[in-house]
Design a protein around this motif. Structure first.
Motif, PDB file in Angstrom:
ATOM      1  N   ILE A  13     -38.551  12.039 -17.070  1.00 31.56           N
ATOM      2  CA  ILE A  13     -39.395  10.903 -16.735  1.00 31.56           C
ATOM      3  C   ILE A  13     -39.704   9.999 -17.852  1.00 31.56           C
ATOM      4  O   ILE A  13     -39.454   8.738 -17.800  1.00 31.56           O
ATOM      5  CB  ILE A  13     -40.775  11.282 -15.984  1.00 31.56           C
ATOM      6  N   PRO A  14     -39.934  10.786 -18.880  1.00 34.93           N
ATOM      7  CA  PRO A  14     -40.072   9.825 -20.368  1.00 34.93           C
ATOM      8  C   PRO A  14     -38.637   9.126 -20.567  1.00 34.93           C
ATOM      9  O   PRO A  14     -38.836   8.123 -21.107  1.00 34.93           O
ATOM     10  CB  PRO A  14     -40.772  10.790 -21.255  1.00 34.93           C
ATOM     11  N   VAL A  15     -37.580   9.830 -20.520  1.00 37.84           N
ATOM     12  CA  VAL A  15     -36.358   9.051 -20.937  1.00 37.84           C
ATOM     13  C   VAL A  15     -36.075   7.920 -19.844  1.00 37.84           C
ATOM     14  O   VAL A  15     -35.588   6.948 -20.272  1.00 37.84           O
ATOM     15  CB  VAL A  15     -35.305  10.322 -20.793  1.00 37.84           C
ATOM     16  N   LEU A  16     -36.490   8.245 -18.535  1.00 38.14           N
ATOM     17  CA  LEU A  16     -36.297   7.307 -17.352  1.00 38.14           C
ATOM     18  C   LEU A  16     -36.701   5.949 -17.892  1.00 38.14           C
ATOM     19  O   LEU A  16     -36.280   4.789 -17.807  1.00 38.14           O
ATOM     20  CB  LEU A  16     -36.698   7.827 -16.249  1.00 38.14           C
ATOM     21  N   CYS A  17     -38.255   6.023 -18.394  1.00 35.92           N
ATOM     22  CA  CYS A  17     -39.018   4.954 -18.555  1.00 35.92           C
ATOM     23  C   CYS A  17     -38.374   4.178 -19.833  1.00 35.92           C
ATOM     24  O   CYS A  17     -38.210   3.040 -20.028  1.00 35.92           O
ATOM     25  CB  CYS A  17     -40.384   5.331 -19.032  1.00 35.92           C
ATOM     26  N   GLY A  18     -37.826   5.060 -20.691  1.00 32.32           N
ATOM     27  CA  GLY A  18     -37.263   4.438 -22.118  1.00 32.32           C
ATOM     28  C   GLY A  18     -35.881   3.943 -21.890  1.00 32.32           C
ATOM     29  O   GLY A  18     -35.484   2.857 -22.257  1.00 32.32           O
ATOM     30  N   TYR A  19     -34.941   4.538 -21.123  1.00 36.35           N
ATOM     31  CA  TYR A  19     -33.696   4.064 -20.786  1.00 36.35           C
ATOM     32  C   TYR A  19     -33.683   2.897 -19.974  1.00 36.35           C
ATOM     33  O   TYR A  19     -32.483   2.055 -20.143  1.00 36.35           O
ATOM     34  CB  TYR A  19     -32.779   5.420 -20.502  1.00 36.35           C
ATOM     35  N   LEU A  20     -34.282   2.751 -18.986  1.00 38.81           N
ATOM     36  CA  LEU A  20     -34.333   1.552 -18.120  1.00 38.81           C
ATOM     37  C   LEU A  20     -34.365   0.268 -19.099  1.00 38.81           C
ATOM     38  O   LEU A  20     -33.789  -0.627 -18.940  1.00 38.81           O
ATOM     39  CB  LEU A  20     -35.292   1.608 -17.059  1.00 38.81           C
ATOM     40  N   PHE A  21     -35.463   0.500 -19.955  1.00 45.94           N
ATOM     41  CA  PHE A  21     -35.754  -0.745 -21.007  1.00 45.94           C
ATOM     42  C   PHE A  21     -34.703  -0.849 -21.836  1.00 45.94           C
ATOM     43  O   PHE A  21     -34.124  -2.055 -22.154  1.00 45.94           O
ATOM     44  CB  PHE A  21     -37.358  -0.616 -21.306  1.00 45.94           C
ATOM     45  N   ILE A  22     -34.315   0.220 -22.410  1.00 43.25           N
ATOM     46  CA  ILE A  22     -33.357   0.054 -23.694  1.00 43.25           C
ATOM     47  C   ILE A  22     -31.849  -0.174 -23.002  1.00 43.25           C
ATOM     48  O   ILE A  22     -31.405  -1.016 -23.696  1.00 43.25           O
ATOM     49  CB  ILE A  22     -33.262   1.574 -24.337  1.00 43.25           C
ATOM     50  N   GLY A  23     -31.554   0.226 -22.006  1.00 45.20           N
ATOM     51  CA  GLY A  23     -30.250  -0.056 -21.315  1.00 45.20           C
ATOM     52  C   GLY A  23     -30.452  -1.350 -20.727  1.00 45.20           C
ATOM     53  O   GLY A  23     -29.257  -2.282 -21.206  1.00 45.20           O
ATOM     54  N   PHE A  24     -31.543  -1.791 -20.356  1.00 46.70           N
ATOM     55  CA  PHE A  24     -31.694  -3.189 -19.863  1.00 46.70           C
ATOM     56  C   PHE A  24     -31.336  -4.427 -21.246  1.00 46.70           C
ATOM     57  O   PHE A  24     -30.649  -5.165 -20.996  1.00 46.70           O
ATOM     58  CB  PHE A  24     -32.939  -3.385 -19.400  1.00 46.70           C
ATOM     59  N   ALA A  25     -31.997  -3.744 -22.380  1.00 49.03           N
ATOM     60  CA  ALA A  25     -31.748  -4.506 -23.545  1.00 49.03           C
ATOM     61  C   ALA A  25     -30.355  -4.697 -24.013  1.00 49.03           C
ATOM     62  O   ALA A  25     -29.929  -5.830 -24.301  1.00 49.03           O
ATOM     63  CB  ALA A  25     -32.663  -3.947 -24.576  1.00 49.03           C
ATOM     64  N   ILE A 140     -27.072   4.049 -17.462  1.00 48.43           N
ATOM     65  CA  ILE A 140     -26.228   3.157 -16.696  1.00 48.43           C
ATOM     66  C   ILE A 140     -26.722   2.166 -15.929  1.00 48.43           C
ATOM     67  O   ILE A 140     -26.610   0.997 -16.191  1.00 48.43           O
ATOM     68  CB  ILE A 140     -25.002   4.007 -16.037  1.00 48.43           C
ATOM     69  N   LEU A 141     -27.811   2.700 -15.221  1.00 48.51           N
ATOM     70  CA  LEU A 141     -28.663   1.833 -14.077  1.00 48.51           C
ATOM     71  C   LEU A 141     -29.248   0.674 -15.010  1.00 48.51           C
ATOM     72  O   LEU A 141     -29.525  -0.509 -14.821  1.00 48.51           O
ATOM     73  CB  LEU A 141     -29.687   2.510 -13.626  1.00 48.51           C
ATOM     74  N   GLY A 142     -29.855   1.172 -16.176  1.00 45.83           N
ATOM     75  CA  GLY A 142     -30.702   0.084 -17.182  1.00 45.83           C
ATOM     76  C   GLY A 142     -29.602  -1.025 -17.736  1.00 45.83           C
ATOM     77  O   GLY A 142     -30.000  -2.139 -17.636  1.00 45.83           O
ATOM     78  N   SER A 143     -28.662  -0.421 -18.200  1.00 42.28           N
ATOM     79  CA  SER A 143     -27.524  -1.525 -18.881  1.00 42.28           C
ATOM     80  C   SER A 143     -26.890  -2.368 -17.707  1.00 42.28           C
ATOM     81  O   SER A 143     -26.738  -3.646 -18.200  1.00 42.28           O
ATOM     82  CB  SER A 143     -26.389  -0.616 -19.508  1.00 42.28           C
ATOM     83  N   VAL A 144     -26.638  -1.851 -16.475  1.00 40.71           N
ATOM     84  CA  VAL A 144     -26.071  -2.489 -15.721  1.00 40.71           C
ATOM     85  C   VAL A 144     -26.966  -3.941 -15.027  1.00 40.71           C
ATOM     86  O   VAL A 144     -26.602  -4.915 -14.917  1.00 40.71           O
ATOM     87  CB  VAL A 144     -25.647  -2.007 -14.302  1.00 40.71           C
ATOM     88  N   ALA A 145     -28.470  -3.062 -14.870  1.00 33.92           N
ATOM     89  CA  ALA A 145     -29.423  -4.274 -14.381  1.00 33.92           C
ATOM     90  C   ALA A 145     -29.622  -5.278 -15.410  1.00 33.92           C
ATOM     91  O   ALA A 145     -29.880  -6.449 -15.263  1.00 33.92           O
ATOM     92  CB  ALA A 145     -30.843  -3.507 -14.140  1.00 33.92           C
ATOM     93  N   GLY A 146     -29.430  -4.999 -16.885  1.00 33.88           N
ATOM     94  CA  GLY A 146     -29.716  -5.784 -17.910  1.00 33.88           C
ATOM     95  C   GLY A 146     -28.580  -6.821 -17.788  1.00 33.88           C
ATOM     96  O   GLY A 146     -28.885  -8.213 -18.009  1.00 33.88           O
ATOM     97  N   GLY A 147     -27.436  -6.562 -17.417  1.00 30.24           N
ATOM     98  CA  GLY A 147     -26.265  -7.496 -17.633  1.00 30.24           C
ATOM     99  C   GLY A 147     -26.270  -8.418 -16.282  1.00 30.24           C
ATOM    100  O   GLY A 147     -25.969  -9.434 -16.533  1.00 30.24           O
ATOM    101  N   VAL A 148     -26.821  -7.894 -15.281  1.00 29.81           N
ATOM    102  CA  VAL A 148     -27.053  -8.778 -14.074  1.00 29.81           C
ATOM    103  C   VAL A 148     -27.875  -9.679 -14.086  1.00 29.81           C
ATOM    104  O   VAL A 148     -27.929 -10.971 -13.971  1.00 29.81           O
ATOM    105  CB  VAL A 148     -27.147  -7.748 -12.788  1.00 29.81           C
ATOM    106  N   ILE A 149     -29.285  -8.953 -14.461  1.00 31.50           N
ATOM    107  CA  ILE A 149     -30.496 -10.144 -14.155  1.00 31.50           C
ATOM    108  C   ILE A 149     -30.553 -10.794 -15.547  1.00 31.50           C
ATOM    109  O   ILE A 149     -30.992 -11.835 -15.478  1.00 31.50           O
ATOM    110  CB  ILE A 149     -31.843  -8.938 -14.332  1.00 31.50           C
ATOM    111  N   GLY A 150     -29.927 -10.129 -16.740  1.00 30.24           N
ATOM    112  CA  GLY A 150     -29.956 -11.266 -17.685  1.00 30.24           C
ATOM    113  C   GLY A 150     -29.248 -12.562 -17.780  1.00 30.24           C
ATOM    114  O   GLY A 150     -29.444 -13.584 -18.266  1.00 30.24           O
TER     115      GLY A 150
END
Length: 229
Positions: A13-25, A140-150
């Motif tokens: 869970i801690p990595v989930l919270c971090g990776y979503l934002f870091i991958g999004f970035a 993967i989820l965070g990075s794709v979300a960042g690419g789309v929403i960004g």
């Protein structure tokens, strides 16, 4: 696998919270550099190296050669050599899954595996594997979300790459609170600080890791006694 899924998810869970934002970035930065969201998916699926992918954005934007990319990535992520040495036997016992475990051994996954506490009745190898898979899927989820929403919602991305530093800080604090012996952490901080002061921010990581390994080997007797008490 079914028995290991719930404790593995709880541990990540801690990595989930971090990776979503870091991958999004990362996805946002890659999109700002002119690359469509499928590139974020491809990079995170095949490269899966947070700091390496951040570096990749600037290298791609600058038109760096393949040799430059390979050398810079090796220098940046050579610390993973030391991570792998810690899990030679556990990964060997996992059969064919060991190849994915080697690939997926990021800083955060390594941190979780080092402090892993397997519940009764749960296969440790299955839990290790699921932790690695879950962490990878979060990235993967965070990075794709960042690419789309960004691309849909443009915003100022200045300073967004600080999310990586923030996640490292959170993991360090959690390990400090969970461990009763802080000698290894203090060794790491001391070696990193001295190496940074002497060699600068661009060259301090590998010498610091070597110094930490030497100190841990030299002090292993005392560390065993501290852990036992």
């Amino acid at each position: 696998m079914k028995q290991a899924l719930r404790p593995a998810f709880t541990a990540t869970i801690p990595v989930l919270c971090g990776y979503l934002f870091i991958g999004f970035a990362f996805g946002v930065m890659l999109r700002d550099a002119g690359f469509a969201p499928p590139w974020a998916l491809l990079c995170s699926l095949t490269i899966y190296a947070g700091s390496g992918q951040y570096l990749l954005v600037s290298l791609l934007a600058g038109g760096a050669s393949l040799v430059t990319v390979a050398v810079m990535t090796l220098l940046l992520n050579c610390r993973h050599i030391f991570y792998g040495l810690s899990f030679l036997e556990p990964f060997h016992q996992m059969g064919g899954k060991k190849w994915y475990m080697i690939f997926a051994l990021t800083d955060e996954t390594y941190s979780l595996l080092c402090s892993l506490q397997t519940p009764a009745g749960v296969d440790p190898s299955a839990m290790r594997f699921l932790i690695a898979v879950l962490d990878h899927s979060y990235w993967i989820l965070g990075s794709v979300a960042g690419g789309v929403i960004g691309g849909v919602l443009p915003f100022d991305s200045t300073g967004i790459d600080f999310a990586m530093t923030a996640l490292f800080t959170v993991i360090f604090v959690e390990q400090w609170l969970q461990s009763k012996c802080h000698i290894p952490a203090l060794m790491g901080l001391g070696a990193a600080a001295v190496s940074l002061a002497l060699l600068g921010a661009d060259n301090f990581i590998l010498p610091a890791m070597l110094a930490i390994c030497v100190m841990l080997v030299a002090a292993r007797g005392r560390l065993y006694r501290e852990e036992a008490t």
